[in-house]
Design an enzyme around this catalytic site. Structure first.
Site, PDB file in Angstrom:
ATOM      1  N   CYS A 168      43.791  79.725  48.981  1.00 53.91           N
ATOM      2  CA  CYS A 168      43.436  80.505  50.174  1.00 53.91           C
ATOM      3  C   CYS A 168      43.230  81.981  49.876  1.00 53.91           C
ATOM      4  O   CYS A 168      42.668  82.710  50.691  1.00 53.91           O
ATOM      5  CB  CYS A 168      44.511  80.356  51.246  1.00 53.91           C
ATOM      6  SG  CYS A 168      44.473  78.737  51.979  1.00 53.91           S
TER       7      CYS A 168
HETATM    8  C1  LIG Z   1      51.414  72.810  59.916  1.00 55.04           C
HETATM    9  C2  LIG Z   1      52.015  73.433  61.151  1.00 55.04           C
HETATM   10  C3  LIG Z   1      50.954  73.704  62.197  1.00 55.04           C
HETATM   11  C4  LIG Z   1      53.008  72.424  61.753  1.00 55.04           C
HETATM   12  O1  LIG Z   1      53.674  73.010  62.851  1.00 55.04           O
HETATM   13  P1  LIG Z   1      55.284  72.890  62.990  1.00 55.04           P
HETATM   14  O2  LIG Z   1      55.641  73.525  64.256  1.00 55.04           O
HETATM   15  O3  LIG Z   1      55.885  73.437  61.735  1.00 55.04           O
HETATM   16  O4  LIG Z   1      55.477  71.359  63.127  1.00 55.04           O
HETATM   17  P2  LIG Z   1      56.353  70.318  62.254  1.00 55.04           P
HETATM   18  O5  LIG Z   1      55.539  69.850  61.089  1.00 55.04           O
HETATM   19  O6  LIG Z   1      57.704  70.883  61.970  1.00 55.04           O
HETATM   20  O7  LIG Z   1      56.471  69.149  63.295  1.00 55.04           O
HETATM   21  C5  LIG Z   1      57.164  69.273  64.539  1.00 55.04           C
HETATM   22  C6  LIG Z   1      57.230  67.927  65.198  1.00 55.04           C
HETATM   23  O8  LIG Z   1      55.913  67.530  65.622  1.00 55.04           O
HETATM   24  C7  LIG Z   1      55.573  66.267  65.041  1.00 55.04           C
HETATM   25  N1  LIG Z   1      54.158  66.255  64.683  1.00 55.04           N
HETATM   26  C8  LIG Z   1      53.594  66.580  63.502  1.00 55.04           C
HETATM   27  N2  LIG Z   1      52.261  66.438  63.550  1.00 55.04           N
HETATM   28  C9  LIG Z   1      51.972  66.011  64.808  1.00 55.04           C
HETATM   29  C10 LIG Z   1      50.764  65.689  65.449  1.00 55.04           C
HETATM   30  N3  LIG Z   1      49.588  65.783  64.812  1.00 55.04           N
HETATM   31  N4  LIG Z   1      50.810  65.319  66.736  1.00 55.04           N
HETATM   32  C11 LIG Z   1      51.990  65.233  67.386  1.00 55.04           C
HETATM   33  N5  LIG Z   1      53.161  65.525  66.814  1.00 55.04           N
HETATM   34  C12 LIG Z   1      53.162  65.906  65.528  1.00 55.04           C
HETATM   35  C13 LIG Z   1      56.452  66.144  63.817  1.00 55.04           C
HETATM   36  O9  LIG Z   1      56.637  64.808  63.469  1.00 55.04           O
HETATM   37  C14 LIG Z   1      57.727  66.813  64.281  1.00 55.04           C
HETATM   38  O10 LIG Z   1      58.451  65.931  65.069  1.00 55.04           O
HETATM   39  P3  LIG Z   1      60.063  65.912  65.031  1.00 55.04           P
HETATM   40  O11 LIG Z   1      60.458  67.285  65.553  1.00 55.04           O
HETATM   41  O12 LIG Z   1      60.409  64.786  65.946  1.00 55.04           O
HETATM   42  O13 LIG Z   1      60.442  65.705  63.608  1.00 55.04           O
HETATM   43  C15 LIG Z   1      52.757  74.745  60.818  1.00 55.04           C
HETATM   44  O14 LIG Z   1      53.945  74.469  60.134  1.00 55.04           O
HETATM   45  C16 LIG Z   1      51.935  75.703  59.971  1.00 55.04           C
HETATM   46  O15 LIG Z   1      50.793  76.010  60.257  1.00 55.04           O
HETATM   47  N6  LIG Z   1      52.563  76.256  58.944  1.00 55.04           N
HETATM   48  C17 LIG Z   1      51.922  77.273  58.074  1.00 55.04           C
HETATM   49  C18 LIG Z   1      51.026  76.594  57.146  1.00 55.04           C
HETATM   50  C19 LIG Z   1      50.194  77.533  56.332  1.00 55.04           C
HETATM   51  O16 LIG Z   1      50.043  78.687  56.591  1.00 55.04           O
HETATM   52  N7  LIG Z   1      49.650  76.974  55.315  1.00 55.04           N
HETATM   53  C20 LIG Z   1      48.764  77.671  54.482  1.00 55.04           C
HETATM   54  C21 LIG Z   1      47.788  76.639  54.117  1.00 55.04           C
HETATM   55  S1  LIG Z   1      46.443  77.343  53.372  1.00 55.04           S
END
Ligand SMILES: CC(C)(COP(=O)(O)OP(=O)(O)OC[C@H]1O[C@@H](n2cnc3c(N)ncnc32)[C@H](O)[C@@H]1OP(=O)(O)O)[C@@H](O)C(=O)NCCC(=O)NCCS
Length: 372
Positions: A155
């Site tokens: 990235c």
């Molecule tokens: C990926 C991202 C959007 C996920 O959001 P989050 O709030 O951390 O969500 P989590 O992965 O912890 O999941 C929360 C819950 O939602 C659920 N969930 C995950 N994906 C889901 C989906 N597509 N639909 C519904 N629920 C979902 C999970 O299972 C989890 O459930 P639980 O609480 O019962 O265990 C976020 O963590 C993010 O963007 N992080 C930064 C990533 C980044 O900058 N990366 C750089 C890449 S270049």
């Protein structure tokens, strides 16, 4: 010799996928999977897959939509990956085509032609072949006499590419350098993975970096400084590579696509980014209060709001920290450059801003610019 960003360009694939469309396809896939594995699920041998939801995606990430090179393949629940036909060696490669489109815009904006440019850096997360370098193909397609090379810092590729361009311009190796980021993120995204299937989109950006004396007064942005930071982490990883074929047991496994521990990335990278920007500003004898704009990497809206708040010591307005990920999703290294390209017209002479990328590596790139 000072370096100036004199033009930028953006290629946006015309096809789009909304969250609703993506979730519908994903949930069809889940139904099919659970039906096909009903007995094994009943025996407890296979875990049933859970559906995705539009509400979750928008709340967790701020993403509403994404542009993609191919829609049909991604939305086919039995395929779930783009369909991008191979081309013959006599045709321009897909990344070259995107790159040329964005580069032509950047040249036009700068009022320059290929004859004014000495180097091309194609900097992006995924390159479609091992060699010859895509950058050299782009150099040839544009008719640039000079040198070209590819680089990959995930990235942060575009900001690391910017530093390389600044170095070449400042040390006299090139009069002008194009930094181009053709990101086809849909091809490394596992559309069957509920945790990440919504994350990425496709786009290509181009930035022209030139010697100040080649540009018109008042044109573009002076680059006041660049700062790069890396720290090893497995929390964003993709094991795809040329050694894969030497162990058949791993071919086609999910780790040969993008995988992340999103929550850990959020927690670990946000403070690191804020510290990097603050330290960079301090080294330039600037304060966060001097900033008119933060063009941040576009991965997660909540993360950007937190980073902007940490840097400024208060909430940032949408104007101060513009958002493009609602329309584009995460386009890897292109994201902060898309924000820069689309949200700079209102700035005045002397206004300061920072282009900042962050992602796998971990890698962080901060570029402080001043409107001329
Ligand atoms: C990926 C991202 C959007 C996920 O959001 P989050 O709030 O951390 O969500 P989590 O992965 O912890 O999941 C929360 C819950 O939602 C659920 N969930 C995950 N994906 C889901 C989906 N597509 N639909 C519904 N629920 C979902 C999970 O299972 C989890 O459930 P639980 O609480 O019962 O265990 C976020 O963590 C993010 O963007 N992080 C930064 C990533 C980044 O900058 N990366 C750089 C890449 S270049």
């Amino acid at each position: 010799m000072k370096a100036v960003i004199s033009g930028t360009g953006l290629y946006t694939p015309p096809a789009t996928i909304t969250n609703d469309e993506l979730v519908e396809a994903f949930n069809q896939f889940v139904e099919l999977f659970n039906e096909e594995h009903a007995e094994a699920i009943a025996r407890g041998e296979v875990t049933a897959l859970q559906p995705s939801s539009t509400e979750f995606i928008e709340k967790a990430s701020g993403i509403k939509c994404r542009h993609v090179v191919d829609r049909e393949g991604i939305l086919d629940p039995r395929r779930m990956k783009p369909y991008i036909p191979e081309r013959s060696n006599d045709e321009p490669s897909v990344q070259c085509e995107m790159a040329v489109s964005a580069a032509k815009q950047a040249l036009e904006q700068a009022g320059k032609t290929a004859a004014d440019v000495d180097a091309v850096i194609v900097a992006c997360s995924n390159l479609q072949r091992a060699y010859p370098a895509v950058a050299i193909e782009v150099q040839s397609a544009l008719g640039i006499d000079g040198f070209a090379y590819d680089m990959n810092v995930a990235c942060s590729s575009a900001t690391f590419g910017l530093q390389a361009a600044v170095n070449s311009v400042e040390n006299g190796a090139a009069r002008a350098v194009l930094v181009i980021s053709p990101e086809i993120c849909s091809a490394h995204l596992n559309f069957r993975d509920r945790d990440s299937h919504f994350i990425f989109g496709d786009a290509c950006t181009a930035i022209l970096v030139e010697r100040e004396e080649q540009t018109r007064p008042g044109q573009g942005f002076e680059i006041l400084g660049t700062r790069l930071k890396t720290e090893f982490s497995n929390n964003i990883r993709n094991n795809f590579g040329f050694l894969n074929r030497t162990d058949e047991s791993g071919v086609g496994k999910p780790d040969k696509l993008f995988i992340q521990q999103g929550r850990k990335v959020f927690k670990e990278v946000s403070p690191l980014v804020a510290q990097t920007i603050q330290a960079h500003l301090e080294s330039l004898s600037l304060s966060p209060n001097d900033l008119s704009r933060l063009w941040l990497h576009q991965a997660n809206l909540n993360m950007n709001q937190l980073i902007a708040k940490k840097v400024l010591g208060r909430e940032a307005s949408l104007q101060e920290a513009p958002v493009i990920l609602d329309e584009y999703a995460n386009t890897s290294s292109a994201g902060s450059v898309i924000a820069f390209h689309k949200h700079q017209d209102d700035l005045q002479t002397g206004d300061l801003g920072v282009i900042c990328s962050f992602g796998a590596g971990y890698s962080i790139g901060s570029v402080v610019v001043r409107h001329r």
